[in-house]
Write a protein that holds these residues in place. Sequence first.
Motif, mmCIF file in Angstrom:
data_model
loop_
_atom_site.group_PDB
_atom_site.id
_atom_site.type_symbol
_atom_site.label_atom_id
_atom_site.label_comp_id
_atom_site.label_asym_id
_atom_site.label_seq_id
_atom_site.Cartn_x
_atom_site.Cartn_y
_atom_site.Cartn_z
ATOM 1 N N LYS A 13 -18.695 -21.751 -34.124
ATOM 2 C CA LYS A 13 -17.477 -20.968 -34.328
ATOM 3 C C LYS A 13 -17.477 -19.791 -33.357
ATOM 4 C CE LYS A 13 -17.077 -22.271 -39.179
ATOM 5 N NZ LYS A 13 -17.115 -21.818 -40.591
ATOM 6 N N ILE A 15 -16.218 -16.161 -31.808
ATOM 7 C CA ILE A 15 -15.773 -14.846 -32.281
ATOM 8 C C ILE A 15 -15.362 -13.999 -31.085
ATOM 9 C CG2 ILE A 15 -16.500 -12.716 -33.433
ATOM 10 C CD1 ILE A 15 -18.518 -14.514 -35.007
ATOM 11 N N GLU A 44 -14.159 -9.647 -33.883
ATOM 12 C CA GLU A 44 -15.168 -8.602 -34.108
ATOM 13 C C GLU A 44 -14.636 -7.248 -33.681
ATOM 14 O OE1 GLU A 44 -18.600 -5.956 -32.958
ATOM 15 O OE2 GLU A 44 -16.950 -6.729 -31.724
ATOM 16 N N ILE A 118 -14.995 -9.663 -38.448
ATOM 17 C CA ILE A 118 -16.419 -9.417 -38.208
ATOM 18 C C ILE A 118 -16.530 -7.923 -37.936
ATOM 19 C CG2 ILE A 118 -18.466 -10.142 -36.943
ATOM 20 C CD1 ILE A 118 -16.948 -12.478 -38.256
ATOM 21 N N GLN A 169 -24.292 -9.944 -41.943
ATOM 22 C CA GLN A 169 -25.159 -10.313 -40.822
ATOM 23 C C GLN A 169 -25.889 -9.074 -40.325
ATOM 24 O OE1 GLN A 169 -22.744 -12.102 -37.786
ATOM 25 N NE2 GLN A 169 -22.250 -13.924 -38.993
ATOM 26 N N ASP A 191 -27.419 -11.725 -36.642
ATOM 27 C CA ASP A 191 -26.482 -11.457 -35.549
ATOM 28 C C ASP A 191 -27.329 -10.912 -34.405
ATOM 29 O OD1 ASP A 191 -24.290 -10.880 -33.966
ATOM 30 O OD2 ASP A 191 -23.096 -10.137 -35.633
ATOM 31 N N LYS A 211 -27.537 -18.270 -41.483
ATOM 32 C CA LYS A 211 -26.783 -18.622 -40.286
ATOM 33 C C LYS A 211 -27.112 -17.659 -39.153
ATOM 34 C CE LYS A 211 -23.028 -20.583 -43.027
ATOM 35 N NZ LYS A 211 -21.600 -20.481 -43.394
ATOM 36 N N ASN A 213 -25.575 -15.861 -35.616
ATOM 37 C CA ASN A 213 -24.541 -15.464 -34.660
ATOM 38 C C ASN A 213 -25.246 -14.844 -33.460
ATOM 39 O OD1 ASN A 213 -22.232 -14.554 -33.363
ATOM 40 N ND2 ASN A 213 -21.712 -13.019 -34.894
ATOM 41 N N TRP A 215 -24.697 -12.660 -29.589
ATOM 42 C CA TRP A 215 -23.821 -11.830 -28.768
ATOM 43 C C TRP A 215 -24.511 -11.509 -27.461
ATOM 44 C CZ3 TRP A 215 -26.554 -7.326 -27.977
ATOM 45 C CH2 TRP A 215 -27.530 -6.984 -28.966
ATOM 46 N N ASP A 232 -24.901 -20.906 -34.939
ATOM 47 C CA ASP A 232 -23.698 -21.206 -35.713
ATOM 48 C C ASP A 232 -22.452 -20.526 -35.161
ATOM 49 O OD1 ASP A 232 -25.049 -22.591 -38.119
ATOM 50 O OD2 ASP A 232 -26.162 -20.714 -37.906
ATOM 51 N N PHE A 233 -22.631 -19.362 -34.530
ATOM 52 C CA PHE A 233 -21.518 -18.572 -33.999
ATOM 53 C C PHE A 233 -21.899 -18.046 -32.625
ATOM 54 C CE2 PHE A 233 -22.040 -17.808 -38.557
ATOM 55 C CZ PHE A 233 -20.800 -18.153 -39.089
ATOM 56 N N THR A 235 -20.421 -14.890 -30.134
ATOM 57 C CA THR A 235 -19.502 -13.771 -29.922
ATOM 58 C C THR A 235 -19.335 -13.572 -28.423
ATOM 59 O OG1 THR A 235 -20.206 -12.734 -31.989
ATOM 60 C CG2 THR A 235 -19.111 -11.326 -30.379
#
Length: 240
Positions: A13, A15, A44, A118, A169, A191, A211, A213, A215, A232-233, A235
């Motif tokens: 996913k 972001i 975010e 987010i 997160q 995160d 999960k 995420n 960045w 999973d994510f 950014t």
Amino acid sequence: MNTIKFENKGNIKMIAHRGVSGLETENTCPAFLVAGVKSYYGIETDVHLTKDGKFLIGHDESFARVAGEDVIIEETDMEDLRKIRIKDTDGSKVRADLFPPTLEEYIRICKKYDKQSILEVKGDFPKEKVWEMVELIKALGWYEKTTFISFYLGNLLAIRERYPDSDIQCLFAECEEKEIQFMIENKMDADLCGYCITPEKVQKLHAHGLKVNVWTLDTLEHANMAKIAGVDFITSNILE
């Protein structure tokens, strides 16, 4: 100019970092609106406390970088902060729609376009203000679609204390055993800096139902590396 499509993202996913900050000036309503009309899962942003205890959107502690005005958010009342005009991507300050948004404005955009919020809590908020922030989001009808993130773990623990079902997160620039154990013990997702993630760390977090995420990845090469790691994510400022 447009976003860069990550066509091979699979189940990841995406972001939008500070809105689509690769197209519009970061953390402004236009940046959030661009994210709203595109395929992003979430938007975010960063929230600060003003001098008069209100919630304002902005990444840095002051607006020196984005507006050329060294006005400290925590030392300034909301009314004065709202008068600031933020630079456009070309450096000009002629657009009336580029100003610091309130938390409410950001949440309403997320809600209008059905995007996950987010929300990074910037600074060490008093516990009562953390709770006030969550209650504001609940009143706007977007609590279930808000993910709270922060480098300040006290903020996250305060949210978990009163709102045990909250989506949280932990922001970490580096993730070693100490950080992994904190997330496992407190049942908080990760995160993490996308340039230091490894498949082994992702697997360990996933094994505990957490999960991941990452960045802030802006190239397809880095996004593919994150995909291989199993995140999973992602950014991003510009990847969609």
